[in-house]
Design a protein around this motif. Structure first.
Motif, PDB file in Angstrom:
ATOM      1  N   THR A 222       0.822  -1.205   0.000  1.00 28.68           N
ATOM      2  CA  THR A 222       0.000   0.000   0.000  1.00 28.68           C
ATOM      3  C   THR A 222       0.857   1.257   0.000  1.00 28.68           C
ATOM      4  O   THR A 222       1.705   1.456   0.882  1.00 28.68           O
ATOM      5  N   SER A 223       0.673   2.087  -0.978  1.00 30.45           N
ATOM      6  CA  SER A 223       1.416   3.340  -1.125  1.00 30.45           C
ATOM      7  C   SER A 223       0.478   4.517  -0.924  1.00 30.45           C
ATOM      8  O   SER A 223      -0.714   4.438  -1.275  1.00 30.45           O
ATOM      9  N   PRO A 224       0.974   5.619  -0.329  1.00 31.99           N
ATOM     10  CA  PRO A 224       2.349   5.875   0.133  1.00 31.99           C
ATOM     11  C   PRO A 224       2.552   5.391   1.565  1.00 31.99           C
ATOM     12  O   PRO A 224       1.604   4.995   2.230  1.00 31.99           O
ATOM     13  N   ILE A 225       3.818   5.455   2.015  1.00 30.09           N
ATOM     14  CA  ILE A 225       4.133   5.219   3.417  1.00 30.09           C
ATOM     15  C   ILE A 225       4.870   6.440   3.949  1.00 30.09           C
ATOM     16  O   ILE A 225       5.574   7.135   3.201  1.00 30.09           O
ATOM     17  N   THR A 226       4.710   6.676   5.234  1.00 30.75           N
ATOM     18  CA  THR A 226       5.359   7.826   5.874  1.00 30.75           C
ATOM     19  C   THR A 226       6.521   7.310   6.730  1.00 30.75           C
ATOM     20  O   THR A 226       6.322   6.451   7.597  1.00 30.75           O
ATOM     21  N   ILE A 227       7.712   7.840   6.479  1.00 30.02           N
ATOM     22  CA  ILE A 227       8.930   7.320   7.098  1.00 30.02           C
ATOM     23  C   ILE A 227       9.703   8.456   7.760  1.00 30.02           C
ATOM     24  O   ILE A 227       9.790   9.557   7.216  1.00 30.02           O
ATOM     25  N   GLU A 228      10.278   8.164   8.929  1.00 31.09           N
ATOM     26  CA  GLU A 228      11.079   9.165   9.622  1.00 31.09           C
ATOM     27  C   GLU A 228      12.382   9.442   8.872  1.00 31.09           C
ATOM     28  O   GLU A 228      12.965   8.541   8.256  1.00 31.09           O
ATOM     29  N   GLN A 229      12.811  10.672   8.942  1.00 26.77           N
ATOM     30  CA  GLN A 229      14.082  11.051   8.326  1.00 26.77           C
ATOM     31  C   GLN A 229      15.233  10.227   8.913  1.00 26.77           C
ATOM     32  O   GLN A 229      15.309  10.000  10.110  1.00 26.77           O
ATOM     33  N   GLY A 230      16.105   9.725   8.025  1.00 28.88           N
ATOM     34  CA  GLY A 230      17.244   8.944   8.469  1.00 28.88           C
ATOM     35  C   GLY A 230      16.996   7.454   8.549  1.00 28.88           C
ATOM     36  O   GLY A 230      17.938   6.679   8.735  1.00 28.88           O
ATOM     37  N   LYS A 231      15.737   7.023   8.408  1.00 28.97           N
ATOM     38  CA  LYS A 231      15.421   5.603   8.409  1.00 28.97           C
ATOM     39  C   LYS A 231      15.668   5.016   7.014  1.00 28.97           C
ATOM     40  O   LYS A 231      15.650   5.715   6.012  1.00 28.97           O
ATOM     41  N   THR A 232      15.880   3.701   6.960  1.00 28.31           N
ATOM     42  CA  THR A 232      16.129   3.019   5.694  1.00 28.31           C
ATOM     43  C   THR A 232      14.860   2.338   5.214  1.00 28.31           C
ATOM     44  O   THR A 232      14.179   1.667   5.986  1.00 28.31           O
ATOM     45  N   VAL A 233      14.552   2.506   3.923  1.00 30.82           N
ATOM     46  CA  VAL A 233      13.418   1.824   3.312  1.00 30.82           C
ATOM     47  C   VAL A 233      13.960   0.835   2.284  1.00 30.82           C
ATOM     48  O   VAL A 233      14.906   1.133   1.555  1.00 30.82           O
ATOM     49  N   THR A 234      13.396  -0.357   2.244  1.00 26.56           N
ATOM     50  CA  THR A 234      13.816  -1.388   1.305  1.00 26.56           C
ATOM     51  C   THR A 234      12.616  -1.839   0.486  1.00 26.56           C
ATOM     52  O   THR A 234      11.565  -2.178   1.038  1.00 26.56           O
ATOM     53  N   PHE A 235      12.783  -1.841  -0.842  1.00 26.91           N
ATOM     54  CA  PHE A 235      11.736  -2.270  -1.756  1.00 26.91           C
ATOM     55  C   PHE A 235      12.067  -3.649  -2.309  1.00 26.91           C
ATOM     56  O   PHE A 235      13.224  -3.938  -2.622  1.00 26.91           O
ATOM     57  N   THR A 236      11.058  -4.482  -2.458  1.00 27.31           N
ATOM     58  CA  THR A 236      11.212  -5.812  -3.038  1.00 27.31           C
ATOM     59  C   THR A 236      10.274  -5.941  -4.231  1.00 27.31           C
ATOM     60  O   THR A 236       9.054  -5.835  -4.084  1.00 27.31           O
ATOM     61  N   ALA A 237      10.853  -6.149  -5.414  1.00 27.98           N
ATOM     62  CA  ALA A 237      10.071  -6.311  -6.640  1.00 27.98           C
ATOM     63  C   ALA A 237       9.927  -7.794  -6.944  1.00 27.98           C
ATOM     64  O   ALA A 237      10.920  -8.527  -6.941  1.00 27.98           O
ATOM     65  N   THR A 238       8.713  -8.246  -7.210  1.00 31.40           N
ATOM     66  CA  THR A 238       8.460  -9.643  -7.547  1.00 31.40           C
ATOM     67  C   THR A 238       7.790  -9.705  -8.903  1.00 31.40           C
ATOM     68  O   THR A 238       6.661  -9.232  -9.077  1.00 31.40           O
ATOM     69  N   ALA A 239       8.486 -10.281  -9.876  1.00 31.06           N
ATOM     70  CA  ALA A 239       7.941 -10.383 -11.232  1.00 31.06           C
ATOM     71  C   ALA A 239       7.020 -11.597 -11.350  1.00 31.06           C
ATOM     72  O   ALA A 239       7.221 -12.617 -10.676  1.00 31.06           O
ATOM     73  N   ASP A 240       6.004 -11.484 -12.202  1.00 30.88           N
ATOM     74  CA  ASP A 240       5.152 -12.628 -12.491  1.00 30.88           C
ATOM     75  C   ASP A 240       5.960 -13.689 -13.232  1.00 30.88           C
ATOM     76  O   ASP A 240       7.037 -13.417 -13.770  1.00 30.88           O
ATOM     77  N   SER A 241       5.436 -14.905 -13.257  1.00 29.58           N
ATOM     78  CA  SER A 241       6.098 -15.991 -13.967  1.00 29.58           C
ATOM     79  C   SER A 241       6.307 -15.610 -15.441  1.00 29.58           C
ATOM     80  O   SER A 241       5.373 -15.125 -16.105  1.00 29.58           O
ATOM     81  N   GLY A 242       7.530 -15.797 -15.929  1.00 26.12           N
ATOM     82  CA  GLY A 242       7.849 -15.463 -17.308  1.00 26.12           C
ATOM     83  C   GLY A 242       8.298 -14.040 -17.510  1.00 26.12           C
ATOM     84  O   GLY A 242       8.564 -13.619 -18.649  1.00 26.12           O
ATOM     85  N   TYR A 243       8.414 -13.283 -16.394  1.00 29.96           N
ATOM     86  CA  TYR A 243       8.845 -11.885 -16.485  1.00 29.96           C
ATOM     87  C   TYR A 243      10.026 -11.616 -15.551  1.00 29.96           C
ATOM     88  O   TYR A 243      10.330 -12.433 -14.685  1.00 29.96           O
ATOM     89  N   ARG A 244      10.673 -10.504 -15.729  1.00 27.13           N
ATOM     90  CA  ARG A 244      11.808 -10.092 -14.916  1.00 27.13           C
ATOM     91  C   ARG A 244      11.761  -8.578 -14.727  1.00 27.13           C
ATOM     92  O   ARG A 244      11.035  -7.870 -15.422  1.00 27.13           O
ATOM     93  N   VAL A 245      12.564  -8.095 -13.771  1.00 28.89           N
ATOM     94  CA  VAL A 245      12.650  -6.645 -13.555  1.00 28.89           C
ATOM     95  C   VAL A 245      13.340  -5.992 -14.757  1.00 28.89           C
ATOM     96  O   VAL A 245      14.407  -6.428 -15.189  1.00 28.89           O
ATOM     97  N   LYS A 246      12.710  -4.970 -15.297  1.00 26.98           N
ATOM     98  CA  LYS A 246      13.287  -4.225 -16.426  1.00 26.98           C
ATOM     99  C   LYS A 246      14.096  -3.035 -15.940  1.00 26.98           C
ATOM    100  O   LYS A 246      15.176  -2.739 -16.465  1.00 26.98           O
ATOM    101  N   GLY A 247      13.594  -2.327 -14.909  1.00 27.05           N
ATOM    102  CA  GLY A 247      14.321  -1.170 -14.415  1.00 27.05           C
ATOM    103  C   GLY A 247      13.578  -0.445 -13.314  1.00 27.05           C
ATOM    104  O   GLY A 247      12.395  -0.700 -13.062  1.00 27.05           O
TER     105      GLY A 247
END
Length: 436
Positions: A64-89
């Motif tokens: 769910t976007s957006p998220i509110t994050i404190e300054q200086g904290k680290t955010v990590t994103f995980t992309a999951t492609a559907d079967s037969g696909y890959r991350v393009k960019g």
């Protein structure tokens, strides 16, 4: 006392009471005064044929976007492609970042918008531009590493990002310096006691001599899969020669007498000969890493800019992070994912290879035990160099990577350290290198 005097006394008492009440308000109850943390809104989305999730300190993973994050904290994103696909960019505020990696992480300093797109596996990937080097798992417990032919162009980091202001936090790839490295192979893990003991026993029966027998992990109480410790730098170069002779023959031994390169070093107690050792890098025997080889292997990320800085064409992990980590040393989750150190080691060494590997597939480049390098410790000089081996002379040899006994900041990839070559301690071992 007259009426005027009683009135003045009453007013005086009232003033004192008001003053005490004010003091109690501002000094007696400090917990009532709170400072609201600075926060930013991070928006994210995924294109067709995949999903994108975000996780930050104190925030559970969510789509769910957006998220509110404190300054200086680290955010990590995980992309999951559907079967037969890959991350393009990926893009961050419209600018391409992170290549085609499945994870993207950064420290929040402002509000941003992150997007990821996907493409079919049937579409040939876009050929990359620029030589960033390459690597190959050779299937024998080693990774073949081919650095960029143009070398690694040095740069100086932002001092404020490092654990300290001292020069030894800045690594070896400095501004005004370009380092070219020949291809080399590197062990996926630190040398375990099991291998050390096998070669040691063979070597003793073949005329080799050592100053220390080595122990299993911290103090000998560990398993044979834990790294060998309590061995000196001199023990290591003699052991490397023994292992070479056992597997490849004496002719491929690296470490030889300075004044007679036909003489292979076999006695760790011959301090003069060992300390002046000549390394014949034309041979294909087992050896210690040079410091530049160690740091390159600990930091290489190719085209992945996550938690990295660009040195010429190639991206290298930031100096203030553990090897393989996606955030700085003070991000506990990331440091614990790649390193055994004081906060998570349970006060002991652990079997090699248990932690998440870095981009090259190498384990424990940070933490578990420090690793001996070949080089004498010295100042980093400007200028170009090919396969540098450190200072011409010295009193201490380089060790890198941090260990189970140390704090997180001592396990960063930029931290340089050293020890006397005769010394052997409970959190210092080594890793094997050789020519392909």
């Amino acid at each position: 006392m007259d009426k005027k005097g009683r009135t003045n006394r009453l007013l005086s008492r009232l003033a004192v009471g008001l003053m005490l009440a004010a003091m109690a308000l501002f000094t007696g109850c400090p917990n009532k005064i709170t400072v609201k943390p600075v926060t930013f809104e991070v928006t994210f989305s995924a294109g067709e044929h995949g999903t994108l999730k975000a996780k930050a300190d104190g925030i559970a993973e969510t789509e769910t976007s957006p998220i509110t994050i404190e300054q200086g904290k680290t955010v990590t994103f995980t992309a999951t492609a559907d079967s037969g696909y890959r991350v393009k960019g990926w893009t961050c505020d419209g600018e391409a970042v992170n290549g085609t990696n499945a994870f993207y992480s950064f420290t929040v300093t402002k509000g941003v918008e992150v997007k990821v797109s996907f493409e079919s596996n049937s579409v040939p990937p876009t050929p990359p531009s620029g030589d960033v080097g390459s690597f190959e798992d050779t299937g024998d417990g080693f990774i073949k590493i081919t650095p960029p032919a143009a070398g690694i162009t040095g740069m100086d980091p932002d001092p404020a990002s490092l654990p300290g202001t001292e020069d030894y936090w800045k690594g070896v790839f400095r501004a005004g310096r370009k380092v070219k490295l020949s291809p080399y192979k590197l062990g996926k893990t630190e040398v375990p006691y099991k291998l050390w003991k096998e070669v040691y026993e063979w070597a003793i029966g073949t005329g080799y001599q050592f100053a220390n027998a080595g122990v299993k992990g911290k103090d000998g109480s560990g398993s044979e899969e834990e790294p060998v410790t309590s061995i000196s730098w001199r023990d290591c170069i003699v052991w490397c020669n023994a292992y070479t002779q056992k597997i490849k023959g004496e002719g491929e031994c690296i470490y030889r007498k300075k004044d007679d390169h036909t003489v292979v070093l076999k006695n760790a107690n011959d301090t003069t000969a060992c300390d002046a050792a000549y390394a014949d890098m034309s041979k294909k025997g087992f050896r210690l890493l040079t410091e530049a080889e160690w740091e390159y292997a600990a930091r290489w990320q190719g085209r992945d800019s996550t938690n990295a800085e660009k040195y010429g064409e190639v991206w290298l992990t930031k100096l203030n992070s553990a090897s393989g980590a996606k955030a700085a040393w003070h991000n506990v989750d990331e440091t614990k994912a790649v390193a055994w150190y004081g906060a998570n080691s349970d006060n002991k060494t652990h079997p090699v290879g248990e932690k998440r590997s870095n981009a090259l597939g190498l384990h424990d480049m940070s933490g578990n035990v420090w690793e001996w390098c070949f080089d004498w410790y010295g100042n980093i000089e400007a200028g170009d160099g090919t396969d540098p081996q450190g200072a011409a002379s010295g009193t201490e040899r380089v060790m890198r990577g941090g260990g189970w006994f140390n704090s997180a900041e001592l396990c960063v990839v930029g931290g340089r350290n050293c020890y006397n070559p005769v010394s052997s301690i409970f959190n210092l071992g080594f890793r094997l290198a050789l020519r392909p």
